[in-house]
Design an enzyme around this catalytic site. Sequence first.
Site, PDB file in Angstrom:
ATOM      1  N   ASN A  98       0.838  -1.191   0.000  1.00 43.00           N
ATOM      2  CA  ASN A  98       0.000   0.000   0.000  1.00 43.00           C
ATOM      3  C   ASN A  98       0.870   1.236   0.000  1.00 43.00           C
ATOM      4  OD1 ASN A  98      -0.267   1.913   2.548  1.00 43.00           O
ATOM      5  ND2 ASN A  98       0.211  -0.130   3.339  1.00 43.00           N
ATOM      6  N   SER A  99       0.354   2.277  -0.614  1.00 36.37           N
ATOM      7  CA  SER A  99       0.991   3.586  -0.442  1.00 36.37           C
ATOM      8  C   SER A  99      -0.121   4.612  -0.323  1.00 36.37           C
ATOM      9  CB  SER A  99       1.961   3.873  -1.586  1.00 36.37           C
ATOM     10  OG  SER A  99       1.404   4.667  -2.555  1.00 36.37           O
ATOM     11  N   CYS A 148       6.752   5.236   8.763  1.00 37.77           N
ATOM     12  CA  CYS A 148       5.942   5.063   7.565  1.00 37.77           C
ATOM     13  C   CYS A 148       6.802   5.222   6.330  1.00 37.77           C
ATOM     14  CB  CYS A 148       4.805   6.069   7.498  1.00 37.77           C
ATOM     15  SG  CYS A 148       3.884   5.844   5.966  1.00 37.77           S
TER      16      CYS A 148
END
Lengths: 311, 311, 233, 233
Positions: free
Chosen positions: B77-78, B137
Site C-alpha cells: 500500500n501507499s 511510515c
Amino acid sequence: MPARENNNNKRLEVKLGRLKLKNPVMTASGTAGYGAELAEFFDLSKLGAIVLKGISLTPWQGNPTPRITETRCGMINSIGLQNVGLDAFLREKLPFVRQWDVPVIANILGTSAAEYTRLASALEEAGVDGIELNVSCPNVKEGGIAFGLDLKSFASLVRAVRARVKKPVLIVKLSPGAPGIEEFSRAAEGEGADAISLINTIPAMAIDVNTRRPLIKNRIGGLSGPAIKPIAVRMVYQASKAVKIPVIGMGGITTGEDAVEFMLAGATAVAVGTATFMDPMAVLKVVQGIGAWMERHGIKKASSITGAMLT
Amino acid sequence: MPARENNNNKRLEVKLGRLKLKNPVMTASGTAGYGAELAEFFDLSKLGAIVLKGISLTPWQGNPTPRITETRCGMINSIGLQNVGLDAFLREKLPFVRQWDVPVIANILGTSAAEYTRLASALEEAGVDGIELNVSCPNVKEGGIAFGLDLKSFASLVRAVRARVKKPVLIVKLSPGAPGIEEFSRAAEGEGADAISLINTIPAMAIDVNTRRPLIKNRIGGLSGPAIKPIAVRMVYQASKAVKIPVIGMGGITTGEDAVEFMLAGATAVAVGTATFMDPMAVLKVVQGIGAWMERHGIKKASSITGAMLT
Amino acid sequence: MGFSAPDIALPKAEPGQFFMFGVKNCEKDPLLKRPFCYFRRRGNTLEILYRVVGKMTSIMKGLRPGDEVEVLGPLGNVYPMAQAVCKTPLVIAGGVGIASVYPLIERFKGSAILFYGGRSKKEILLRKELRAISKKLVVATDDGSMGFKGTAVDAARDFLNGRNPDDFVLYSCGPNGMLKAASALGIQGYIASEEKMACGIGVCLGCAVKTKEGYKRACKDGPVFKTGEIIFD
Amino acid sequence: MGFSAPDIALPKAEPGQFFMFGVKNCEKDPLLKRPFCYFRRRGNTLEILYRVVGKMTSIMKGLRPGDEVEVLGPLGNVYPMAQAVCKTPLVIAGGVGIASVYPLIERFKGSAILFYGGRSKKEILLRKELRAISKKLVVATDDGSMGFKGTAVDAARDFLNGRNPDDFVLYSCGPNGMLKAASALGIQGYIASEEKMACGIGVCLGCAVKTKEGYKRACKDGPVFKTGEIIFD
Ligand SMILES: Cc1cc2nc3c(=O)[nH]c(=O)nc-3n(C[C@H](O)[C@H](O)[C@H](O)COP(=O)(O)OP(=O)(O)OC[C@H]3O[C@@H](n4cnc5c(N)ncnc54)[C@H](O)[C@@H]3O)c2cc1C
Ligand SMILES: Cc1cc2nc3c(=O)[nH]c(=O)nc-3n(C[C@H](O)[C@H](O)[C@H](O)COP(=O)(O)OP(=O)(O)OC[C@H]3O[C@@H](n4cnc5c(N)ncnc54)[C@H](O)[C@@H]3O)c2cc1C
Ligand SMILES: Cc1cc2nc3c(=O)[nH]c(=O)nc-3n(C[C@H](O)[C@H](O)[C@H](O)COP(=O)(O)O)c2cc1C
Ligand SMILES: Cc1cc2nc3c(=O)[nH]c(=O)nc-3n(C[C@H](O)[C@H](O)[C@H](O)COP(=O)(O)O)c2cc1C
Ligand code: FES
Ligand code: FES
C-alpha cells in the site's frame, strides 16, 4: 527450426562485465548444489550461468535439523552453509560441472578477509568464470554477515578480493539488511566489483503453536520465495539506480514474468532459488518464460528490458 | 453463561504499562480508520484496544492511485498517510470512537519533533488512552522515517514526546528497516517509552509486466500481510529479548494462532492489520482464537504466553 | 456465476452496489477478496457476471456447484433513480461494467436507452436480454465487429446530436477513460467508479477517487458519484 | 489416494521410494511439494496413503476425481532386499510409516513379520490387507485400544525374547523415536527416515540426517539407511 532457436538464443544474451551469458537466468547459490542433481533433470548448458552452493576454506557441517519450514508463500532455511570445503570442491565437484558449456560461478564465504582472498585465488586458478562474494548469509555467525552490515569492512573486503581476482567476474552479493542498499551498492562498484547481486534471504522465524517450539532448530533462519519478491524488486530497483555495473536480481522468482519484473526494475540478470525446490525444471522454465514474454511484447533483445519500467 | 464469559475475559487481560487491556488484541493503525466502519460489524468494546489511523497536525491528502496491489500472500500500500488532520480528528472522529468501552490509542506522525510534541500534547488533553509514535511510515518522505532510521534523532524524538506525555501510555512504533532492532528498542525503553510496537510495513515494489508500469503509482509502497509474518516474528523476538517494556507484535496476523505465535516469541499484545481487509471480523476472530488456543493448551492467563516459546 | 446461502436469507442488493468475493480452500494466495457488482437475483441465487482476468477470476472459473465461497455485501451506495421519473435514463456501459447497470436497466422497466461498448464482438454479453429490457440498445465495438464502430460514448454523442441533453439523465459504468468521456457529454447524472479495492468497507483508503472535495473512497462514498464530482487526470 | 497420468507410462517405483506431491490451482500457498511414500500400484494408478495433518493434506482431502496434481518421482533409494533371502524380514512401522513398508511386505510374499504401532485403534489402517500379505501381524497401540498395549518396538522386543536376532533383518519406518528404539533392538537392517523436505532431489540440504559420516540427505542418500548409520540425539 534450429535457425530460429539459434536466433532466439542470441536475443536472450546479456553481459556481466566481461562475461557473456546465453540468457539472463542463473541458479541462486545454495539451491542447485554443485550441479549434479539438476543435471539429471535438464541440460545445464541451457542456463545463463550456474551459481554453485557457497564454499568455505574448510568443510562446514551445517546446522541441526529441522533446517527448513514452509511459511505463507515462502520458506525459512537455516542450512548453515553446509559445504564440502575448498579442497573437496576442487577435486570432486568443480570438474563435474565444468563438463557443460555453461559459465560456472562459485559462491564463497569466510570469516575473515584473508579467507575470502585465499578462496578467490584458488578458484581463479581453478578456472571458474565468476566469483560471488557472499557477505550476507544470516545463518551462521561466521557467514560474513558482519561484512554485509558494516560499510567500512564491506568496502575493504571487496577491495581485498578485487586485488586478487583478475579473470573471473567478481559479483558481490548484498545483505538485504544492509543499512542503505544504495551506499553498499556504490561501495561495491567503487571498489571494482563487476556486478552486484541481491537479495539474499531475510532473517525470519516461525514457531509451531502446538509444540511451542521454533520450527527451525536454530530459531532464526532466512526467508526466501515469492513472499519476499516485492522487497527484492524494490531493492533491485534502488541498487540499479545507484550504480552503473550490472545488477543480478533474485528473491521469489518462479516464472519468466517474475524475471521480467526484476529486469524492468533494473536487473541485467536474475537468479532462481526456492522455485527449484518447487519444481526442478523451474530455472529452465524461467528462461523459456522470458523468451515467450519478449515474443508477446515484440522485444528483440533481453538486454533492452533492463530498467525499462514505464512510469 | 455470563459468569464464564466474565471469567474468560479476565483470563485474556494484559497490561501495557499502566493501561489494562481486556485482551491482547488491537487494530493496527491505518487498517481500522477511526472506528466507525468496523463498528458496523461488531462491538468495538470487545477489542483490547483500538489504534486509530495515523494523524498529523494538518490534513494530508495522500498519494495518487493505484495505492494498493496484492502480492503473493501480501499486499503493498501507499496510502500516503491520508488523514483529516488534528482539528477535524478531535472534533469529528475522536468523540465517536470514545462511545465504546475500549482504550483508544492515537497514532501520530510529523515532520519534526515539534509537530510530534504538539500532536501528543493535544491528544493527551483530549483524553486518549495511548499515543503511538509512528516513526516508520515508508510512504511519505515526511512520515518520520528519518527518525526511524537514525538512532540519535530517534532517541531525541522519544525523549521530547515523553517529556510532554504524562497520562496516556506512550508506544513507539519501530521501522523494520532500523539498522539494529535491538538498539532502537533499547533506546525507546531508555527514553521512557511504555511499550514498543513492530513491525510497520516493509518498503516494496511490484511491476505489471503487461503494462510495464509500477502497480503502485508511487512506485514504492509498504508490504504487509502473511508474507511478512516470519520477518515480524523474528523482529519481535529480538526486540523483546532486548527490553523489559512490553512489545506489541504485528505483521501478517490473520488468526488466533498467529497471535499466539507472536506472543510466544515475546509479544505482550498484538495488532491485526491487513487481515481486516480480508474479513472485517478478523480482529474479533483473533481474540476468540487466542481464547480457544488457551483452552486447548490449558493455559489460564494470556499474559503467561508472552515469551513462553520452548527451545 | 450465481451463489446462494442455504441458512440465511440473502440480503437485498440495489443497483450500483457490489460484493467482496473470495474463494475458500486456497489458503492465503489470493489474499484479498475481489469486488464484483450486484448483477441480478434469480430466486434464492444472487448472480454476478465476471470476466476472467487474473488470479481470483481464474480460480472462480474452476469452481463447481457446491463449492464454498465467501461473500461480503452488499456494499457501497446505489444509483439514484428519482430523476429518471421525468427524464430518460441514458446508460453507457463498457466491458463488464454492464453488470453494474444491468439491474438498473431492469428497474427502469423498458425506459432506458443503453449504449454498450466493448473492444470487439466477443466482449458484448447478454445482447438478447439487454434488448428485451431496454427501450433501445446500441452496441459499439472498437473494431466494428458488431454494431457501431467506435466507443459507446461516441455512439451516445451521435445519438445526442440535435437532442436536448437536459432531457436525459446519465448512468455510466466502465473503465476510467469511458467515465471521463461520458462525463464530458454534458448530461447530468451518475457514474460508477471501479477503483482497485482491498477492504471494500472503507477502512484501507486504497480505493481513493479524486474529487472536487479531495480523495473519496470508491467503496464507501461510492462507487456511484455524480457527474462532475470526480477529477480525471 | 490414487493418481494416474493418462499420457505417460507411470514410472516404476520400488519399496522405500517416495514422490513429491503438489496440488494445482492454489497459487503459491502451499508453496512446496510434500513427500509421500510409494504405497502401491493398482493397474494404471499409483496410490499413496496419507494422514491429514496440515495445509497440503487438507487440500488433498478436498480433491475430487479429475483434479490435476503435480507429482515428482519416484525419488530416493530403495529398501535392500537381498538379506531377506536367508533371514526373516522383521518389519516395524509406526503411523503412516506403514505406507513405506507396505510394498516391501507385498514383495516378501508372506514371509515378513510386521509390528505395527499407533497411538490408538483409530490410527491402525489396512488391518485386513496387512494380515493377508504378512506372515504374522502384531498391532500395538499406546492406549491399548487394539492389540498389544505399548509401542510396536516393545512388541517386537517381547517377540525377540529368546530368539536369535541374527535370524532377522530389520525394516522400519516411523517417527524418529521409533527408529531410534528399533535400531537398539540389536537386529541389523534398514530404517527409513522421514525428515522434512523442501526439494526432494538433493539440492536444498534441508533434509539432513546426522550419520557417522556427517550430515546426509534423507531424500537423495536415503530415505533408507542402514541400522547404526544414523546418530539419534
Ligand atoms: C466496485 C467494483 C465492481 C466490479 N464489478 C465487476 C463485475 O461485476 N464483473 C467483473 O468481471 N469485474 C468487476 N470488477 C473488477 C474485478 O474486481 C477485477 O476484475 C478482479 O478484482 C480481478 O481479480 P483477479 O484476481 O482475477 O485479477 P488480478 O490477478 O488481481 O489482476 C489481473 C489484472 O486485472 C487488473 N485488475 C485487478 N483488479 C482490478 C480492478 N478492481 N479494476 C480493474 N482492473 C483490475 C489488474 O491490474 C491486472 O491487470 C469490479 C471492480 C470494482 C472495484
Ligand atoms: C520421505 C517421506 C515420506 C513420507 N511419506 C508419507 C506417507 O506416505 N503418508 C503420509 O501421510 N505422510 C508421509 N510423510 C509425511 C508427510 O510428508 C507430511 O505429513 C506432509 O508433508 C504434511 O503436509 P501438510 O501440508 O499437510 O502439513 P504442514 O501444514 O506442512 O504441517 C503440519 C504438521 O505436520 C508436520 N510435518 C510437516 N512435514 C512433515 C514431515 N515431512 N514429517 C513429519 N511431520 C511433518 C509439521 O511439523 C506440522 O506439525 C512422509 C514424509 C517424508 C519425508
Ligand atoms: C536452502 C537455501 C540455501 C542457500 N544457500 C546460499 C548460499 O550458500 N550462498 C548464498 O549466497 N545464498 C544462499 N541462499 C540464498 C539464495 O541464493 C537466494 O539469494 C535467496 O534464496 C532468494 O532467492 P529465492 O527466493 O529465489 O530463493 C540460499 C537459499 C536457500 C533457500
Ligand atoms: C493500508 C495500510 C495503512 C496503514 N497506515 C498506517 C498508519 O497510518 N500508521 C502506522 O503506524 N501504520 C500504518 N500501517 C501499518 C500497519 O499498522 C501494520 O504495522 C502493518 O500493516 C503490518 O501489519 P499487518 O501485516 O497485519 O497489516 C498501515 C498498513 C496498511 C496496510
Ligand atoms: S477498498 Fe478499502 S477503503 Fe475502499
Ligand atoms: S529435501 Fe532438499 S536435499 Fe533433501
